[in-house]
Design a protein around this motif. Structure first.
Motif, PDB file in Angstrom:
ATOM      1  N   MET A   1      -7.980   6.231   8.971  1.00 19.19           N
ATOM      2  CA  MET A   1      -7.233   6.000   7.726  1.00 19.19           C
ATOM      3  C   MET A   1      -5.728   6.000   8.014  1.00 19.19           C
ATOM      4  O   MET A   1      -5.230   6.886   8.695  1.00 19.19           O
ATOM      5  CB  MET A   1      -7.566   7.111   6.726  1.00 19.19           C
ATOM      6  N   THR A   2      -5.033   5.003   7.496  1.00 18.60           N
ATOM      7  CA  THR A   2      -3.573   4.934   7.652  1.00 18.60           C
ATOM      8  C   THR A   2      -2.919   5.350   6.336  1.00 18.60           C
ATOM      9  O   THR A   2      -3.256   4.821   5.269  1.00 18.60           O
ATOM     10  CB  THR A   2      -3.117   3.505   8.026  1.00 18.60           C
ATOM     11  N   VAL A   3      -2.000   6.314   6.432  1.00 21.79           N
ATOM     12  CA  VAL A   3      -1.269   6.784   5.247  1.00 21.79           C
ATOM     13  C   VAL A   3       0.100   6.105   5.232  1.00 21.79           C
ATOM     14  O   VAL A   3       0.846   6.173   6.206  1.00 21.79           O
ATOM     15  CB  VAL A   3      -1.106   8.321   5.262  1.00 21.79           C
ATOM     16  N   ILE A   4       0.416   5.450   4.110  1.00 26.98           N
ATOM     17  CA  ILE A   4       1.692   4.734   3.998  1.00 26.98           C
ATOM     18  C   ILE A   4       2.415   5.215   2.747  1.00 26.98           C
ATOM     19  O   ILE A   4       1.802   5.383   1.684  1.00 26.98           O
ATOM     20  CB  ILE A   4       1.461   3.206   3.890  1.00 26.98           C
ATOM     21  N   ASN A   5       3.710   5.450   2.879  1.00 28.30           N
ATOM     22  CA  ASN A   5       4.547   5.785   1.722  1.00 28.30           C
ATOM     23  C   ASN A   5       5.414   4.575   1.384  1.00 28.30           C
ATOM     24  O   ASN A   5       6.176   4.093   2.226  1.00 28.30           O
ATOM     25  CB  ASN A   5       5.427   6.998   2.016  1.00 28.30           C
ATOM     26  N   LEU A   6       5.289   4.096   0.160  1.00 31.90           N
ATOM     27  CA  LEU A   6       6.030   2.911  -0.269  1.00 31.90           C
ATOM     28  C   LEU A   6       7.011   3.271  -1.379  1.00 31.90           C
ATOM     29  O   LEU A   6       6.720   4.116  -2.237  1.00 31.90           O
ATOM     30  CB  LEU A   6       5.062   1.830  -0.769  1.00 31.90           C
ATOM     31  N   LYS A   7       8.161   2.613  -1.381  1.00 36.55           N
ATOM     32  CA  LYS A   7       9.188   2.919  -2.376  1.00 36.55           C
ATOM     33  C   LYS A   7       8.746   2.457  -3.770  1.00 36.55           C
ATOM     34  O   LYS A   7       8.213   1.357  -3.937  1.00 36.55           O
ATOM     35  CB  LYS A   7      10.513   2.251  -1.997  1.00 36.55           C
ATOM     36  N   TYR A   8       8.987   3.334  -4.728  1.00 36.88           N
ATOM     37  CA  TYR A   8       8.691   3.056  -6.138  1.00 36.88           C
ATOM     38  C   TYR A   8       9.738   3.786  -6.952  1.00 36.88           C
ATOM     39  O   TYR A   8       9.891   5.012  -6.812  1.00 36.88           O
ATOM     40  CB  TYR A   8       7.293   3.548  -6.495  1.00 36.88           C
ATOM     41  N   SER A   9      10.516   3.042  -7.766  1.00 37.75           N
ATOM     42  CA  SER A   9      11.603   3.657  -8.524  1.00 37.75           C
ATOM     43  C   SER A   9      12.554   4.383  -7.560  1.00 37.75           C
ATOM     44  O   SER A   9      12.951   3.818  -6.539  1.00 37.75           O
ATOM     45  CB  SER A   9      11.025   4.599  -9.580  1.00 37.75           C
ATOM     46  N   LEU A  22      -6.900  -2.748   7.345  1.00 45.62           N
ATOM     47  CA  LEU A  22      -5.452  -3.010   7.465  1.00 45.62           C
ATOM     48  C   LEU A  22      -5.163  -3.976   8.614  1.00 45.62           C
ATOM     49  O   LEU A  22      -5.397  -3.661   9.774  1.00 45.62           O
ATOM     50  CB  LEU A  22      -4.712  -1.686   7.680  1.00 45.62           C
ATOM     51  N   VAL A  23      -4.635  -5.147   8.287  1.00 51.95           N
ATOM     52  CA  VAL A  23      -4.308  -6.113   9.350  1.00 51.95           C
ATOM     53  C   VAL A  23      -2.840  -6.062   9.762  1.00 51.95           C
ATOM     54  O   VAL A  23      -2.465  -6.557  10.816  1.00 51.95           O
ATOM     55  CB  VAL A  23      -4.687  -7.571   8.966  1.00 51.95           C
ATOM     56  N   GLY A  24      -1.988  -5.440   8.945  1.00 54.66           N
ATOM     57  CA  GLY A  24      -0.588  -5.346   9.356  1.00 54.66           C
ATOM     58  C   GLY A  24       0.332  -4.807   8.283  1.00 54.66           C
ATOM     59  O   GLY A  24      -0.006  -4.773   7.089  1.00 54.66           O
ATOM     60  N   ILE A  25       1.500  -4.338   8.742  1.00 55.99           N
ATOM     61  CA  ILE A  25       2.584  -3.899   7.858  1.00 55.99           C
ATOM     62  C   ILE A  25       3.799  -4.723   8.276  1.00 55.99           C
ATOM     63  O   ILE A  25       4.241  -4.643   9.426  1.00 55.99           O
ATOM     64  CB  ILE A  25       2.875  -2.389   8.026  1.00 55.99           C
ATOM     65  N   LEU A  26       4.308  -5.546   7.361  1.00 56.25           N
ATOM     66  CA  LEU A  26       5.421  -6.446   7.710  1.00 56.25           C
ATOM     67  C   LEU A  26       6.737  -5.887   7.193  1.00 56.25           C
ATOM     68  O   LEU A  26       6.921  -5.719   5.981  1.00 56.25           O
ATOM     69  CB  LEU A  26       5.204  -7.840   7.111  1.00 56.25           C
ATOM     70  N   ILE A 276      -0.454  -5.707  -0.525  1.00 58.53           N
ATOM     71  CA  ILE A 276       0.217  -4.625  -1.252  1.00 58.53           C
ATOM     72  C   ILE A 276       1.712  -4.832  -1.078  1.00 58.53           C
ATOM     73  O   ILE A 276       2.215  -4.851   0.046  1.00 58.53           O
ATOM     74  CB  ILE A 276      -0.210  -3.244  -0.700  1.00 58.53           C
ATOM     75  N   ALA A 277       2.410  -5.026  -2.199  1.00 61.03           N
ATOM     76  CA  ALA A 277       3.819  -5.393  -2.132  1.00 61.03           C
ATOM     77  C   ALA A 277       4.678  -4.429  -2.937  1.00 61.03           C
ATOM     78  O   ALA A 277       4.579  -4.366  -4.165  1.00 61.03           O
ATOM     79  CB  ALA A 277       3.993  -6.818  -2.653  1.00 61.03           C
ATOM     80  N   VAL A 402      -6.384  -6.436   4.420  1.00 59.69           N
ATOM     81  CA  VAL A 402      -5.261  -5.922   3.620  1.00 59.69           C
ATOM     82  C   VAL A 402      -3.967  -6.036   4.425  1.00 59.69           C
ATOM     83  O   VAL A 402      -3.919  -5.683   5.607  1.00 59.69           O
ATOM     84  CB  VAL A 402      -5.489  -4.433   3.241  1.00 59.69           C
ATOM     85  N   LEU A 403      -2.911  -6.524   3.768  1.00 57.20           N
ATOM     86  CA  LEU A 403      -1.586  -6.638   4.388  1.00 57.20           C
ATOM     87  C   LEU A 403      -0.584  -5.899   3.503  1.00 57.20           C
ATOM     88  O   LEU A 403      -0.702  -5.935   2.274  1.00 57.20           O
ATOM     89  CB  LEU A 403      -1.202  -8.116   4.498  1.00 57.20           C
ATOM     90  N   VAL A 404       0.393  -5.241   4.127  1.00 55.11           N
ATOM     91  CA  VAL A 404       1.375  -4.456   3.356  1.00 55.11           C
ATOM     92  C   VAL A 404       2.788  -4.999   3.565  1.00 55.11           C
ATOM     93  O   VAL A 404       3.204  -5.253   4.700  1.00 55.11           O
ATOM     94  CB  VAL A 404       1.331  -2.958   3.769  1.00 55.11           C
ATOM     95  N   LEU A 405       3.507  -5.165   2.459  1.00 55.18           N
ATOM     96  CA  LEU A 405       4.932  -5.541   2.497  1.00 55.18           C
ATOM     97  C   LEU A 405       5.739  -4.403   1.868  1.00 55.18           C
ATOM     98  O   LEU A 405       5.857  -4.330   0.645  1.00 55.18           O
ATOM     99  CB  LEU A 405       5.187  -6.826   1.695  1.00 55.18           C
ATOM    100  N   PRO A 406       6.310  -3.483   2.672  1.00 58.29           N
ATOM    101  CA  PRO A 406       7.079  -2.370   2.107  1.00 58.29           C
ATOM    102  C   PRO A 406       8.379  -2.821   1.432  1.00 58.29           C
ATOM    103  O   PRO A 406       8.907  -2.117   0.574  1.00 58.29           O
ATOM    104  CB  PRO A 406       7.381  -1.486   3.319  1.00 58.29           C
TER     105      PRO A 406
END
Length: 416
Positions: A1-9, A22-26, A276-277, A402-406
């Motif tokens: 499991m990968t834990v990611i913290n993303l900015k919100y407010s 999870l295929v990547g974090i760009l 996830i953006a 799943v791809l993530v755009l922080p």
């Protein structure tokens, strides 16, 4: 499991993503700002791309116009313009023969203090600085795509036009900069609207200049109006200059776009089921009108029928009155796309652009907005990004990608 913290407010939201999905974090990769921005501008002027030096172009001219961005843009005009003035003076063009025109497009006029702030007090005192007047434009020709090129009279009457701007992604014209300082900068309402309706055509997208009908129309308009030379600054996310390009309005522009691509374009092997953006937190997620950039970028990495999970607080709701009006009165996502073709309206254009994405994919919205409002504008409300991801994974199955755009507002995924 990968834990990611993303900015919100003003804070972060945590997300657990199964490793097998999870295929990547760009992430974007900023270049460092140059140490001496003025020297960088002079260097660009000394090494023009696809053009003779500005000094040569300016010899014998009696009426020179420098196009500058308005207060809504981050263009560092106070750095770009002084070396241009020096170059013109060396060519024998006195300050009295030079006018700086602020390209307003549809925006409001400046106060004198704002003009001073944009170009610096010394430049403001040296040369005439005026705002574009959308109601005082003259016809100069028509592009092959049917856009009448109606240009602010003082610009149309100049015998040398120099465009200045900053370079960044533009969500439909590919990039800012180049001949965009002319169109929409200093054109009539009719010209701007005819060009902007092209935003729904195939090929209009961020990070694409060649083969982009909107950008190509802008370039043809620049040619018809006679923009001879540009000076464009490439900025990083801290608004520092990383590169300045000067010369031919198309060739120099394309050289500048390479630096934008290097920082913010990210290649992916294939489109994914779920993206996830995060817009990047406050103020980038202040309202949905601003968060549109992140959604647009994310849309290029998701399969038709896939899901985007958009993380944007939207503390100020939808954000722009005409945009809100169109989103709320639409009964289907297709209606704003139809409406914009019949009547182009600034603000409403982003409703059409968002709805083009909503026609193709599901969009979960993690925000502070009321669930009913979110549903009324064709988004799917979710209490958290984790809840949205769990729902999407259940829908697309255990092999969903799943791809993530922080930092989705400034990261452009693309497939070759």
């Amino acid at each position: 499991m990968t834990v990611i913290n993303l900015k919100y407010s003003d804070g972060l939201t945590e997300l657990n993503i199964p490793d097998k999905n999870l295929v990547g974090i760009l992430n974007p990769e900023d270049m460092e700002g140059v140490r001496d921005p003025l020297r960088e501008v002079r260097n660009a002027l000394d090494n023009p791309i696809g053009s003779v030096p500005l000094k040569e172009l300016a010899r014998g001219t009696k009426n020179v116009v420098i196009l500058a961005s308005d207060i809504t843009r981050p263009s560092p005009s106070h750095i770009l313009i002084p070396p241009v003035l020096d170059e013109l003076n060396e060519a024998g063009v006195s300050d009295e023969k030079i006018t700086i025109v602020f390209g307003l497009g549809y925006h409001r006029k400046h106060t004198e203090d704002e003009k001073k702030r944009l170009v610096g007090e010394e430049v403001h005192n040296r040369v005439r600085c005026i705002d574009h007047d959308i109601n005082d434009c003259v016809y100069m020709g028509t592009t092959s795509r049917g856009t009448p090129v109606e240009v602010f009279r003082p610009v149309a009457e100049a015998d040398l036009i120099i465009g200045t701007a900053n370079l960044e992604f533009h969500y439909k014209a590919g990039y800012s900069g180049g001949n965009k300082s002319l169109l929409p900068g200093v054109c009539s309402k009719k010209t701007i609207e005819t060009n902007h309706v092209m935003m729904i055509k195939p090929g209009t997208m961020p990070g694409r200049a060649d083969g982009n009908p909107m950008r190509e129309d802008i370039e043809e308009a620049g040619k018809i109006a006679g923009v001879s030379f540009i000076v464009n600054a490439v900025l990083n996310s801290h608004k520092e200059i990383v590169k300045v390009v000067a010369g031919d309005p198309v060739k120099a522009h394309r050289e500048g776009t390479k630096y934008i691509d290097r920082m913010y374009k990210r290649e992916i092997e294939e489109k994914v089921d779920i993206i996830i953006a995060s817009c990047g937190g406050y103020p980038k997620d202040i309202n949905l009108y601003q968060a549109q950039k992140g959604l647009e970028n994310a849309s290029y990495a998701v399969k038709d029928g896939g899901s985007v999970i958009l993380i944007a607080e939207c503390r100020e709701g939808l954000g722009e009155n005409t945009f809100a009006e169109w989103m709320l009165k639409a009964k289907t996502p297709h209606e704003p796309v139809e409406w914009i073709q019949k009547e182009f309206r600034l603000g409403a254009h982003k409703a059409a652009v968002i709805c083009m994405v909503l026609e193709r994919v599901k969009v979960y919205l993690i925000s502070s907005m009321d669930d009913k409002l979110v549903k009324d504008i064709f988004f799917i409300p979710a209490r958290s990004a984790q809840e949205a991801l769990d729902r999407a994974l259940a829908e697309y199955g255990e092999n969903a990608k799943v791809l993530v755009l922080p930092y989705a507002n400034s990261t452009l995924p693309y497939t070759e």
